[in-house]
Structures are given as structure tokens and as C-alpha cells.
Design a protein around this motif. Sequence first.
Motif, PDB file in Angstrom:
ATOM      1  N   SER A 100       0.849  -1.173   0.000  1.00 53.56           N
ATOM      2  CA  SER A 100       0.000   0.000   0.000  1.00 53.56           C
ATOM      3  C   SER A 100       0.889   1.230   0.000  1.00 53.56           C
ATOM      4  CB  SER A 100      -0.948  -0.013   1.190  1.00 53.56           C
ATOM      5  OG  SER A 100      -0.219  -0.179   2.367  1.00 53.56           O
ATOM      6  N   GLY A 101       0.348   2.286  -0.574  1.00 52.36           N
ATOM      7  CA  GLY A 101       1.115   3.514  -0.673  1.00 52.36           C
ATOM      8  C   GLY A 101       0.279   4.689  -0.232  1.00 52.36           C
ATOM      9  N   GLY A 102       0.954   5.764   0.101  1.00 46.23           N
ATOM     10  CA  GLY A 102       0.260   6.982   0.494  1.00 46.23           C
ATOM     11  C   GLY A 102       0.805   8.170  -0.270  1.00 46.23           C
ATOM     12  N   ILE A 103      -0.099   9.061  -0.676  1.00 46.11           N
ATOM     13  CA  ILE A 103       0.327  10.318  -1.299  1.00 46.11           C
ATOM     14  C   ILE A 103      -0.103  11.447  -0.381  1.00 46.11           C
ATOM     15  CG2 ILE A 103       0.197  11.830  -3.317  1.00 46.11           C
ATOM     16  CD1 ILE A 103      -0.798   9.411  -4.913  1.00 46.11           C
ATOM     17  N   HIS A 104       0.884  12.148   0.143  1.00 46.61           N
ATOM     18  CA  HIS A 104       0.566  13.307   0.989  1.00 46.61           C
ATOM     19  C   HIS A 104       0.111  14.454   0.103  1.00 46.61           C
ATOM     20  CE1 HIS A 104       1.438  16.802   3.625  1.00 46.61           C
ATOM     21  NE2 HIS A 104       0.902  15.978   4.525  1.00 46.61           N
ATOM     22  N   ILE A 105      -0.746  15.304   0.625  1.00 46.64           N
ATOM     23  CA  ILE A 105      -1.318  16.418  -0.144  1.00 46.64           C
ATOM     24  C   ILE A 105      -0.227  17.290  -0.792  1.00 46.64           C
ATOM     25  CG2 ILE A 105      -1.565  17.939   1.891  1.00 46.64           C
ATOM     26  CD1 ILE A 105      -4.306  18.830   0.607  1.00 46.64           C
ATOM     27  N   SER A 106       0.930  17.404  -0.129  1.00 48.98           N
ATOM     28  CA  SER A 106       2.024  18.222  -0.680  1.00 48.98           C
ATOM     29  C   SER A 106       2.707  17.545  -1.868  1.00 48.98           C
ATOM     30  CB  SER A 106       3.062  18.499   0.412  1.00 48.98           C
ATOM     31  OG  SER A 106       3.643  17.276   0.827  1.00 48.98           O
ATOM     32  N   GLN A 107       2.441  16.237  -2.062  1.00 47.14           N
ATOM     33  CA  GLN A 107       3.080  15.473  -3.128  1.00 47.14           C
ATOM     34  C   GLN A 107       2.120  15.158  -4.272  1.00 47.14           C
ATOM     35  OE1 GLN A 107       6.384  14.516  -3.305  1.00 47.14           O
ATOM     36  NE2 GLN A 107       6.528  15.971  -1.621  1.00 47.14           N
ATOM     37  N   ALA A 108       0.909  15.702  -4.212  1.00 50.12           N
ATOM     38  CA  ALA A 108      -0.087  15.381  -5.242  1.00 50.12           C
ATOM     39  C   ALA A 108       0.254  16.046  -6.569  1.00 50.12           C
ATOM     40  CB  ALA A 108      -1.479  15.800  -4.780  1.00 50.12           C
TER      41      ALA A 108
END
Length: 189
Positions: A100-108
Amino acid sequence: MRTKSGEFVLPGDALGVTEEFVPSDWTYEDEGKIRSLVAGTVSVDQKNKRISILPRTNYPSLLKRGMVVFGQISEVRGQRALIKIEGAKDSNRSLQTSFSGGIHISQAEKGYVSKLTDEFRIGDLVEAKVTKIIGLDNVDLTTAEKELGVIKAMCTNCRHFMKKLSKNETICPNCGRKERRKLSSKYEG
Ligand SMILES: [Zn+2]
């Protein structure tokens, strides 16, 4: 804290500091320290300043920093979108473990994003790049490049796939709803 090649370590063991070494295979960064993800033997490459681990067990697959992966958005929270990773691009080996992965709002995307739901919605298919290994099956991702982002968007109203309208906008061919997304330049349809 300075490990030597050949030393046996356990998951979480500190191997060195990122000021001195670059984390490589089967390691991760944790507040300036390089730690082992798995039980195995340390390999220190002094010339290239890399620390990696030769795992004791043969793990079926591995994600690395810089790899482009694809998957489906499973959740969009305030600051973070979660992705169920289905595979790595340009790789014949399928992932046998589920990541699973996560994208932080600053990396969108590049520039300011006020709402993460303007970027991704549950069910969207995305391509993203691995920026950090967090655990054995968990990574941080970015879509802040032209060719990264949503490659198939799903209408939140009727679940049909959306058509691209402009750089950041899609329209549903079924119900006519318009929605914003961080679209990949390779958006299909
Ligand atoms: Zn629709």
C-alpha cells in the motif's frame, strides 16, 4: 552506530546515518538514520556510500525508491490519499506481496492544493513514483510530475469512467458530471 559488512541485523536495527550513507535495498530512512527492513546480512559499499541488506529470506518482490507503480485509490483522507499498489511499471515481475502507498497532499502536484479530493477519488487508477520506503509493504508516493497522476478517473456519482476535458478536468459520459483531478498527461480516454 556503524555496522560492518557481514554483520547480521534484525528489522529496525540502525545501520548508519543518512549524512554519511545512502539507503539502498531492504533499508529505510527514519529521521536521519538508515534502518534495516528485514533480518539479514549487512552489505556496505564504501565507494558509493550505500548500505543494503542481503535478506535471510527470499522475498518475492521489492519496491525501490524512484520506481513508478500503478494502483487504485482506496481512501482519500484530509491530507493523504491511500493506494492499493497493483504493480510496478516496466517490470515483468508482478508483485506477489500486496503493497500500500500513500500520497501526501504536498506530493499530489506541483503547487498548492487546497483539497485532496480535487486530486483523487476512490476507485481512480493512478501512476505514482515511490519516494520513500516506510515498511516491508508500505511506501510513500508522489504524483507531482506531468506523466504521473490519475490515468483513469471514476465518476463519484455513477461510477463510470470519466473523459478528459482539460488538463485537470474530466467529464462523465454517462451523467454529465464534471470533476477535477490531478490527471496524468497519459490519461486514457
Ligand atoms: Zn457519472
